[in-house]
Design a protein around this motif. Sequence first.
Motif, PDB file in Angstrom:
ATOM      1  N   UNK A 185       0.822  -1.200   0.000  1.00  0.00           N
ATOM      2  CA  UNK A 185       0.000   0.000   0.000  1.00  0.00           C
ATOM      3  C   UNK A 185       0.864   1.260   0.000  1.00  0.00           C
ATOM      4  N   UNK A 186       1.938   1.268   0.794  1.00  0.00           N
ATOM      5  CA  UNK A 186       2.802   2.448   0.881  1.00  0.00           C
ATOM      6  C   UNK A 186       3.466   2.752  -0.461  1.00  0.00           C
ATOM      7  N   UNK A 187       3.819   1.706  -1.214  1.00  0.00           N
ATOM      8  CA  UNK A 187       4.379   1.934  -2.554  1.00  0.00           C
ATOM      9  C   UNK A 187       3.385   2.680  -3.433  1.00  0.00           C
ATOM     10  N   UNK A 188       2.114   2.316  -3.344  1.00  0.00           N
ATOM     11  CA  UNK A 188       1.082   3.018  -4.107  1.00  0.00           C
ATOM     12  C   UNK A 188       0.968   4.469  -3.640  1.00  0.00           C
ATOM     13  N   UNK A 189       0.929   4.695  -2.327  1.00  0.00           N
ATOM     14  CA  UNK A 189       0.821   6.057  -1.817  1.00  0.00           C
ATOM     15  C   UNK A 189       1.974   6.922  -2.339  1.00  0.00           C
ATOM     16  N   UNK A 241      -0.075   8.147   7.083  1.00  0.00           N
ATOM     17  CA  UNK A 241       0.441   9.423   7.586  1.00  0.00           C
ATOM     18  C   UNK A 241       1.933   9.615   7.291  1.00  0.00           C
ATOM     19  N   UNK A 242       2.641   8.499   7.067  1.00  0.00           N
ATOM     20  CA  UNK A 242       4.054   8.631   6.727  1.00  0.00           C
ATOM     21  C   UNK A 242       4.236   9.244   5.340  1.00  0.00           C
ATOM     22  N   UNK A 251      -3.514  -2.094  17.115  1.00  0.00           N
ATOM     23  CA  UNK A 251      -3.146  -1.079  18.101  1.00  0.00           C
ATOM     24  C   UNK A 251      -2.309   0.025  17.460  1.00  0.00           C
ATOM     25  N   UNK A 252      -1.451  -0.345  16.510  1.00  0.00           N
ATOM     26  CA  UNK A 252      -0.559   0.626  15.872  1.00  0.00           C
ATOM     27  C   UNK A 252      -1.320   1.693  15.091  1.00  0.00           C
ATOM     28  N   UNK A 253      -2.551   1.415  14.701  1.00  0.00           N
ATOM     29  CA  UNK A 253      -3.334   2.404  13.945  1.00  0.00           C
ATOM     30  C   UNK A 253      -3.708   3.606  14.806  1.00  0.00           C
ATOM     31  N   UNK A 254      -3.836   3.410  16.113  1.00  0.00           N
ATOM     32  CA  UNK A 254      -4.341   4.481  16.964  1.00  0.00           C
ATOM     33  C   UNK A 254      -3.380   5.664  17.063  1.00  0.00           C
ATOM     34  N   UNK A 255      -2.090   5.440  16.824  1.00  0.00           N
ATOM     35  CA  UNK A 255      -1.149   6.551  16.990  1.00  0.00           C
ATOM     36  C   UNK A 255      -1.140   7.498  15.792  1.00  0.00           C
ATOM     37  N   UNK A 256      -1.777   7.116  14.683  1.00  0.00           N
ATOM     38  CA  UNK A 256      -1.769   7.999  13.516  1.00  0.00           C
ATOM     39  C   UNK A 256      -3.160   8.385  13.035  1.00  0.00           C
ATOM     40  N   UNK A 257      -4.185   7.680  13.460  1.00  0.00           N
ATOM     41  CA  UNK A 257      -5.535   7.961  12.975  1.00  0.00           C
ATOM     42  C   UNK A 257      -6.078   9.252  13.595  1.00  0.00           C
TER      43      UNK A 257
END
Length: 422
Positions: A89-93, A120-121, A167-173
């Motif tokens: 997905x990040x490659x597409x972004x 967000x990155x 859990x990792x989603x919560x720090x950027x959403x």
Amino acid sequence: MTVALPSVSEDGAKPSVLLLHMAFGGQFEFLGKWLAANGWDVTLAYSADVVERFEDGIRVMGFHPRRTTIEKNNFRYPLDYAACNALGAAELFYRLRHQRGYIPDVVIAHVGWGVGLCVKQIWPETRYIAYHEWYYTDRDWRGGGRAERPSTLSSVIVDRMRNLPIIAEFDSADANWCPTDYQASRFPPSLRPLLQVVSDGVDCQTHRPDPDAHLDFDWLSLPPGTPVVTYATRGMEPLRGFPQFLRAVEVLQRRRDDLHAVVLADDKVCYGDKLPADTSWRLRMIDELALDHGRLHIFPMQARPEYQRLLQASWAHIYFSEPFVTSWSLSEAMATGCYVVGSDTPTVTELLEDFETGAVVDMDDANEVADAVEWALDHRTEARAIGAKARAFILEKHDSRVVFARKEEMMRVLIGNSQGGR
């Protein structure tokens, strides 16, 4: 295969949204169509090597799947699987941003597979909504964190690994959505306040009653007025109460010679432990039970118009589930005005109130299930009145026209402009 990039609209007046899923559409297909019809620039991306296209006003594209080499039965698999999906997905972004200059106003991603971990990155200025469907735990947080079921050390570790990407989603959403109160309750107390419960929505114009409906398809035709009990979900498995349904059918067939049972489901396990290749829950239950197969009709899931017609013709619709994600088929059946017989599990009782909007039963008690179905056959007027209350409940709480408008407003608030994008 390198996926060609689509042209991206540079019309600054249009708010733009990117919807991310592993499979095509998923929970976002109908929301995307609604947003596109209401002036949004909508892109839907999922894990597949596909040629981009426009469909119902939506730009559809794929990101290159990255395959983990770790076996599924290895406890490290959930983490590596999520990392591989995050990379694809990040490659597409990155290509969208740096080759097309595309910066969506909002990204919504289905959580758990890893596809939204790097939103967000790549796009720090974009508003990110994480869609949370399930948290894997054997704890009942509402009951003080007590254990709900026995756990092995292996299952505990696997569930922890599944939850880490979630859990990792919560720090950027910027926002975290969950479709039902019960599903939100699965999250631990420290995360629960971060979740907003927002319904997926039901198309109540498509799923509506038709008192004259009967079954007349090339795959099944029954005379008008035939009592029909129905069951429709993705697969045939214990988690969705398929064995219990057939046990109740066996009881009903002994009691009545006028009743037909119709199943629309694929002969596979979608949720839960897989069976050996030479068997299935359908075959196991056929071997176990004395069923009249002339009055039991089992077919794979059909096209939506025929599925809708089945619900409209149903005299009693069965929806069973262990505590897990709530299927759309429950709310669709209620929107259709079905008299629904549902399991006494929190997945179901959040929507279904006993003898108000349906019948709530112990799905493991075949006689109790049969009694609830037989009551509907013998009290047709009263059963239809309960179905009407079920539809009214869905119209009030879950009608997609209301739900989607609410979601759009929430998205506009997030991007800081309620009048039309950046």
